[in-house]
Design a protein around this motif. Structure first.
Motif, PDB file in Angstrom:
ATOM      1  N   ASN A 293      31.676  38.606  43.888  1.00 38.74           N
ATOM      2  CA  ASN A 293      32.274  39.935  44.034  1.00 38.74           C
ATOM      3  C   ASN A 293      31.331  40.863  44.799  1.00 38.74           C
ATOM      4  OD1 ASN A 293      34.072  42.110  43.644  1.00 38.74           O
ATOM      5  ND2 ASN A 293      33.072  42.668  41.704  1.00 38.74           N
TER       6      ASN A 293
ATOM      7  N   GLN B 108      28.874  46.517  39.750  1.00 39.10           N
ATOM      8  CA  GLN B 108      29.996  46.206  40.621  1.00 39.10           C
ATOM      9  C   GLN B 108      31.205  47.063  40.248  1.00 39.10           C
ATOM     10  OE1 GLN B 108      30.564  41.976  39.870  1.00 39.10           O
ATOM     11  NE2 GLN B 108      29.020  41.402  41.390  1.00 39.10           N
TER      12      GLN B 108
ATOM     13  N   HIS C  56      38.074  50.681  41.951  1.00 33.72           N
ATOM     14  CA  HIS C  56      37.526  49.554  42.703  1.00 33.72           C
ATOM     15  C   HIS C  56      37.238  49.961  44.138  1.00 33.72           C
ATOM     16  CE1 HIS C  56      36.642  45.345  43.322  1.00 33.72           C
ATOM     17  NE2 HIS C  56      37.463  45.284  44.365  1.00 33.72           N
TER      18      HIS C  56
ATOM     19  N   LEU D 210      38.174  38.677  36.519  1.00 36.52           N
ATOM     20  CA  LEU D 210      37.324  39.873  36.463  1.00 36.52           C
ATOM     21  C   LEU D 210      38.154  41.101  36.120  1.00 36.52           C
ATOM     22  CD1 LEU D 210      34.519  41.162  36.943  1.00 36.52           C
ATOM     23  CD2 LEU D 210      35.203  41.475  39.336  1.00 36.52           C
TER      24      LEU D 210
ATOM     25  N   ARG E 137      35.124  45.381  48.342  1.00 35.97           N
ATOM     26  CA  ARG E 137      34.919  44.214  47.481  1.00 35.97           C
ATOM     27  C   ARG E 137      36.224  43.418  47.428  1.00 35.97           C
ATOM     28  NH1 ARG E 137      30.092  44.528  44.474  1.00 35.97           N
ATOM     29  NH2 ARG E 137      29.203  46.617  44.359  1.00 35.97           N
TER      30      ARG E 137
ATOM     31  N   ALA F  40      37.113  40.097  44.379  1.00 38.79           N
ATOM     32  CA  ALA F  40      37.258  40.188  42.928  1.00 38.79           C
ATOM     33  C   ALA F  40      38.350  39.227  42.465  1.00 38.79           C
ATOM     34  CB  ALA F  40      37.610  41.617  42.520  1.00 38.79           C
TER      35      ALA F  40
END
Length: 416
Positions: free
Chosen positions: A226, A178, A121, A132, A125, A128
Motif C-alpha cells: 500500500n 498509511q 484515503h 485493508l 495509494r 490498497a
C-alpha cells in the motif's frame, strides 16, 4: 446492501460507511506535467480510477466522494468515466489549499446523509486491498479512530545539523503510517471544526488531528504493497508487477459453475445481478429470485467445494423470504476470503427472450463487481436467447449460467 440507492445514514447494528479520496493535490514532487493522480498506471487507466475502483468494489462502502482541486473537473470527469455505472459514487467536492482543508470539504459534502464511519484515503495509494479496507472499518467501529501502520524494515536514523548520521531509531516501535484512516464521522467532523476555529491548519493526516482533539487513535496492520506513489521512479513497471505479486502467488487455481431458473409471475420488474430491471412480469422465488446472482453464488461455492446456495440459505427458512440475493453472493465471496483466497473472474450468461439485457449490462457488471469486491474488468456479463425454444423461448421465465474462477493458497501436503 439494498438494491436501491445506498443509504449513508445510521443502519442500527451495522454501521454505514462512506469513503473520501483526497485527490486535490498538484503532485509537484513527481515532476510530471499533470497532477499525479491522473497519470496512467498502465492499460489507459489513471491512478485515480484504480484507487476509486477498489473502494467502489468493496461491499461495505455505501458511498464514495472524491475531493478534487480547483480547475481539475475536466480531468476528473475523464478519470471516472469507467466508473459512472456505480450508484455509490457521488459528485466531487472541491478541496482547499491544504490536505486538511480538502478533507474538511469532503466531510461537508457528506453532511446531507452522514455515515456512521468515514474512511479517508489518498488517491496516490492505488494498491490498497479489500482486506485493508475491512480492517479499517472494523477498527473504527471498535475504537472511534484508527490508522494503518506498516512495519519498518529499513534502519532509520536522525540527521544532524551538519548532514551527518545521527541517532538510530528503534524500528521495532516505528510504523509507516498509511491510509485509509478510519473514524466515526461525527467525531472527526467535530475535530476538524475545532481545528478550524482555533486556526490550526497544519495537520498532514487526520490521525494527528484526531489525536490533537483528545481522542486515542488505534493502530491496525497496514500493508507493504500500500505504497504512496510520490516520485517518478515509483511509477515504473517493476512497482506494478510487485503490486500483483501477492495475488499471483495464490497458485491453487479453481473453477466452478452455477445454473439457476426462475419462472415469470406477477410484477413490474425482475432483479438481475442486483439491478432492478423493468419488465412486464416479475420472477417467482423464495428470495428476490435473482437468477444471475443465484447462479454466480453457486459457481463461487462450487469452486470452493463448499456446498450450494440451498445448503447455506435454504428456501424452507422464512428468514430468506423476499431477501435480496446480493447477501448470498457476498457470503460466498466472504468464504473464499476466509480461506485466504480471492475471486479472480466471474462470467455470467443470462438466458431469455426478454427483458433485453444490453441496456442494463454495464449496471449489472458494476453491481456484481461491487458485491464481489473485485475490479470491473474481471466481471463478464452476456445474454442469449434459445431461438424461441423451450420454457425461455416461450417467455415462461429466465435462466442464468455462471462460472467462477478463484485463487487459493496451496495448502501443506497438496501437490500442485
Amino acid at each position: 446492501m439494498a438494491n436501491d440507492e445506498p443509504s449513508v445514514g445510521s443502519s442500527g447494528g451495522n454501521p454505514t460507511v462512506a469513503a473520501l479520496i483526497c485527490a486535490a493535490g498538484a503532485g509537484a514532487r513527481t515532476g510530471f506535467a499533470e497532477p499525479k493522480q491522473y497519470r496512467d498506471l498502465g492499460g489507459g487507466q489513471p491512478m485515480l480510477t484504480e484507487t476509486a475502483r477498489v473502494f467502489l468494489a468493496h461491499p461495505r462502502i455505501a458511498h464514495l466522494r472524491i475531493v478534487i482541486g480547483e480547475g481539475q473537473l475536466g480531468r476528473y470527469e475523464e478519470a471516472i468515466a469507467p466508473l459512472r455505472g456505480s450508484r455509490k459514487l457521488g459528485p466531487p467536492a472541491t478541496g482547499g489549499a491544504t490536505r486538511q482543508a480538502s478533507v474538511r470539504a469532503g466531510l461537508a459534502a457528506l453532511a446531507g446523509t452522514p455515515p456512521d464511519i468515514v474512511l479517508i484515503h489518498d488517491a496516490a495509494r492505488p494498491f490498497a486491498s479489500a482486506a485493508l479496507i475491512e480492517r479499517a472499518i472494523e477498527a473504527a467501529a471498535a475504537t472511534g479512530g484508527a490508522t494503518p501502520g506498516a512495519p519498518v524494515t529499513d534502519t532509520i536514523c536522525f540527521v544532524t545539523d551538519t548532514g551527518a548520521r545521527g541517532e538510530t531509531l528503534d524500528r521495532a516501535r516505528a510504523r509507516l503510517l498509511q491510509t485509509p484512516q478510519a473514524f466515526r464521522y461525527a467525531e472527526l467532523v467535530a475535530a476538524h471544526e475545532r481545528a478550524a476555529a482555533e486556526g490550526r491548519d497544519d495537520f498532514t493526516d487526520d490521525g494527528a488531528l484526531f489525536a490533537w482533539a483528545g481522542h486515542e487513535v488505534a493502530m491496525f496492520d497496514g500493508e507493504a504493497r500500500n505504497v504512496k506513489l510520490t516520485t517518478p521512479d515509483q511509477f515504473d513497471d517493476a512497482l506494478l508487477r510487485r503490486a500483483g505479486a501477492a495475488f499471483l502467488a495464490q497458485g491453487d487455481l479453481r473453477t466452478g459453475s452455477g445454473f439457476d431458473v426462475h419462472a415469470f409471475g406477477p410484477g413490474d420488474h425482475v432483479m438481475l445481478g442486483g439491478v432492478r430491471v423493468p419488465h412486464e412480469f416479475g420472477l417467482v422465488g423464495h428470495s428476490d429470485a435473482d437468477v444471475a446472482l443465484h447462479a454466480l453464488t453457486d459457481a463461487i461455492l462450487g469452486a470452493l467445494a463448499d456446498g450450494d446456495i440451498g445448503a447455506h440459505f435454504p428456501p424452507s427458512d422464512p428468514a430468506w423470504k423476499g431477501a435480496a440475493s446480493d447477501q448470498f453472493m457476498a457470503d460466498a465471496v466472504r468464504r473464499v476470503r476466509a480461506a485466504g483466497g480471492a475471486v479472480a473472474h466471474l462470467d455470467l450468461t443470462i438466458i431469455g427472450e426478454s427483458p433485453k439485457i444490453g441496456p442494463h449490462r454495464e449496471a449489472i457488471r458494476t453491481r456484481i463487481a461491487e458485491i464481489a469486491g473485485m475490479p470491473l474488468g474481471r466481471v463478464a456479463v452476456k445474454a442469449t436467447t434459445t431461438e424461441r425454444l423451450g420454457f425461455a423461448g416461450r417467455r415462461e421465465g429466465l435462466a442464468a449460467l455462471a462460472s467462477a474462477t478463484i485463487r487459493l493458497p496451496f495448502r501443506e501436503g497438496f501437490e500442485p
